[in-house]
Design a protein around this motif. Structure first.
Motif, mmCIF file in Angstrom:
data_model
loop_
_atom_site.group_PDB
_atom_site.id
_atom_site.type_symbol
_atom_site.label_atom_id
_atom_site.label_comp_id
_atom_site.label_asym_id
_atom_site.label_seq_id
_atom_site.Cartn_x
_atom_site.Cartn_y
_atom_site.Cartn_z
ATOM 1 N N GLU A 253 0.852 -1.188 0.000
ATOM 2 C CA GLU A 253 0.000 0.000 0.000
ATOM 3 C C GLU A 253 0.897 1.251 0.000
ATOM 4 O O GLU A 253 2.077 1.172 0.348
ATOM 5 C CB GLU A 253 -0.883 0.009 1.257
ATOM 6 C CG GLU A 253 -1.828 -1.172 1.379
ATOM 7 C CD GLU A 253 -3.049 -1.027 0.480
ATOM 8 O OE1 GLU A 253 -3.319 0.110 0.048
ATOM 9 O OE2 GLU A 253 -3.703 -2.045 0.218
ATOM 10 N N ASP B 235 -11.568 -0.593 -9.345
ATOM 11 C CA ASP B 235 -11.542 -1.381 -8.110
ATOM 12 C C ASP B 235 -10.659 -2.617 -8.306
ATOM 13 O O ASP B 235 -11.137 -3.720 -8.565
ATOM 14 C CB ASP B 235 -12.979 -1.793 -7.743
ATOM 15 C CG ASP B 235 -13.024 -2.490 -6.379
ATOM 16 O OD1 ASP B 235 -12.076 -2.279 -5.587
ATOM 17 O OD2 ASP B 235 -13.987 -3.235 -6.128
ATOM 18 N N PRO C 226 -8.176 -5.647 -7.097
ATOM 19 C CA PRO C 226 -7.977 -6.449 -5.880
ATOM 20 C C PRO C 226 -6.735 -5.964 -5.128
ATOM 21 O O PRO C 226 -5.859 -5.312 -5.708
ATOM 22 C CB PRO C 226 -7.764 -7.871 -6.428
ATOM 23 C CG PRO C 226 -8.326 -7.863 -7.806
ATOM 24 C CD PRO C 226 -8.150 -6.475 -8.321
ATOM 25 N N GLU C 227 -6.650 -6.297 -3.835
ATOM 26 C CA GLU C 227 -5.523 -5.849 -3.002
ATOM 27 C C GLU C 227 -4.174 -6.331 -3.535
ATOM 28 O O GLU C 227 -3.156 -5.674 -3.338
ATOM 29 C CB GLU C 227 -5.703 -6.341 -1.566
ATOM 30 C CG GLU C 227 -6.729 -5.558 -0.763
ATOM 31 C CD GLU C 227 -6.750 -5.978 0.700
ATOM 32 O OE1 GLU C 227 -5.838 -6.729 1.102
ATOM 33 O OE2 GLU C 227 -7.672 -5.561 1.420
ATOM 34 N N GLY C 228 -4.170 -7.475 -4.184
ATOM 35 C CA GLY C 228 -2.902 -8.045 -4.655
ATOM 36 C C GLY C 228 -2.522 -7.646 -6.056
ATOM 37 O O GLY C 228 -1.688 -8.308 -6.686
ATOM 38 N N ASP D 109 -5.250 -13.512 -7.492
ATOM 39 C CA ASP D 109 -5.934 -12.405 -8.163
ATOM 40 C C ASP D 109 -5.786 -12.433 -9.678
ATOM 41 O O ASP D 109 -6.336 -11.570 -10.370
ATOM 42 C CB ASP D 109 -5.397 -11.069 -7.630
ATOM 43 C CG ASP D 109 -5.713 -10.876 -6.155
ATOM 44 O OD1 ASP D 109 -6.861 -11.139 -5.766
ATOM 45 O OD2 ASP D 109 -4.807 -10.491 -5.394
#
Length: 458
Positions: free
Chosen positions: A199, A404, A406-408, A443
């Protein structure tokens, strides 16, 4: 997509692992029942024991309605015949074969693979892939991993972070402020054995292994920012004069007279063959672990040693001995992924995994969408995907911060109108752009959805 994978060794197993994890219908064929049992026990695939080139075996595997066949057995000839049978009898649309023998790969015989001769759509050569990976390691000696993308305009660099790195304990978002013109993005960090996509507020700590997407012209400056010095590789010692070692030595000769290479090969016949094929490279016949022979090859003055025999332990020990003799850069060819964690304690700077390079090469040809390149990271933990954005893609016409992901998943670079740019939250992706995407394995299916295209691509 329905895929038949012939050969359940490490390469076939890794490809099956990738594809089955993305809800494809995968059948694995091998004449070794133990390998089939391992595949069916650990993966969501169907298994069939038998010879992949036999028509009745391919029929049982579902070749009549298969979309693709990947022939990755240990035999070149079995792989070639498998593709021929898949084409002539079952009309399988896409056929990929792994071929090792250099004679099959000679450009003057390339007509062999036309549809009216030996119909293979894609030929994968592990030795050539490994030789290319070795050249990339030598081009970025301070990185433990490298791969080129976007027509060589961008690179993925793997860099180990030391305590004296100038940007340790600095939030990643501040790097943009500190180095506003630097076109580099940290897309992955491995910390305490876990790989993740960082992040903006995440920091880099000593001991981290960072994966960085960087525009090619900015590689030297990126190395400086992360505390690495770059030096030219003018003297290189190669342990192993087989197909891989010979290919690397030939490429070093092609690069120019400024580079001096020496090859050490244990087998006299292989050493003589290498000596005949090379013009300016000295070939020594003997054991690469022999301290006296390494000294004769000038290991104490060498800029790098490349250990590419067919024995992992020999490669690692030769690298350790070279490091002890003062060689600053050691690269070892390692097939067994369980040996990789020993590299750090042994002081080996970088390694090449032949299976990983072959898997990456095959994945490049089976991904959905306008995928131009795929690079598999670690033990299939993540992928870096280079793909053209189609007008049908959910990415087209949208600003990055509004998507949007994914986090990965992180975007590492974008090629727009032939120019590579560093993406920001305000960057708008247009149809025709080529994006470089880092995605953790879980992902990847979502990334393929974002690159949306139908099976008609095949």
């Amino acid at each position: 997509m329905k895929v038949i994978i012939c050969g359940a060794g490490q390469v076939g197993w890794q490809i099956a692992r990738h594809l089955s994890g993305e809800n494809n219908d995968v059948t694995v064929v091998d004449n070794n029942p133990e390998l089939i049992r391992r595949a069916t026990d650990t993966l969501d695939v169907q298994g069939l024991t038998g010879f992949a080139s036999y028509p009745d075996i391919l029929d049982k595997a579902g070749a009549r309605d298969a979309d693709m066949i990947i022939a990755a057995t240990y035999s070149d000839e079995v792989n070639m015949v498998t593709c021929q049978v898949a084409h002539s009898i079952f009309a399988v649309p896409r056929k990929i074969a792994r071929l090792r023998a250099q004679s099959y790969l000679d450009a003057i015989y390339s007509d062999l693979y036309r549809r009216d001769h030996m119909p293979i759509d894609v030929v994968i050569s592990p030795e050539r892939e490994v030789a290319e990976a070795a050249m990339q390691r030598l081009s970025a000696p301070a990185a433990f991993d490298t791969e080129k993308f976007l027509n060589d305009k961008a690179q993925l660099l793997g860099i180990n972070i030391d305590a004296d790195c100038p940007v340790v304990n600095t939030p990643l978002k501040q790097l943009t402020d500190l180095f506003s013109t630097l076109r580099a993005i940290v897309v992955g960090i491995r910390r305490d054995g876990r790989l993740f996509a960082p992040e903006p507020n995440d920091q880099i700590f000593p001991g981290d292994a960072c994966y960085i997407c960087v525009v090619d012209e900015d590689v030297p400056r990126t190395m400086e920012v992360f505390g690495k010095t770059t030096r030219t590789q003018e003297r290189v010692v190669i342990i192993g004069g087989g197909n891989v070692g010979l290919a690397v030595a030939q490429r070093l000769e092609q690069k120019g007279r400024g580079i001096r290479a020496k090859v050490i090969e244990k087998s006299r016949s292989i050493a003589e063959k290498a000596a005949d094929a090379l013009e300016r490279t000295i070939v020594l016949n003997g054991d690469g672990l022999d301290k006296a022979l390494l000294a004769e090859a000038g290991i104490q003055r060498a800029d790098a040693i490349l250990c590419v025999t067919d024995d992992d332990k020999t490669n690692m020990l030769a690298a350790v001995r070279a490091k002890a003799a003062g060689c600053p850069m050691t690269i070892a060819l390692i097939n067994d992924p369980t040996l990789v964690p020993m590299m750090g304690p042994l002081g080996i700077d970088a390694h090449i995994n032949p299976r990983q390079t072959t898997v990456s090469s095959i994945l490049r040809h089976i991904r959905h969408g306008r995928v131009r390149g795929v690079y598999s990271i670690g033990d299939a933990e993540a992928e870096v995907i280079e793909a053209e954005v189609l007008s049908t893609s959910p990415l087209a016409g949208r600003i990055l911060r509004e998507i949007d992901f994914p986090e990965g998943v992180l975007i590492g670079a974008i090629e727009q109108n032939g120019k590579v740019i560093k993406p920001t939250g305000q960057t708008r992706i247009e149809a025709g752009d080529v994006v470089l995407i880092f995605a953790l394995a879980d992902d990847v299916p979502e990334v393929e959805r974002l690159l949306q295209v139908s099976i008609d691509y095949f």
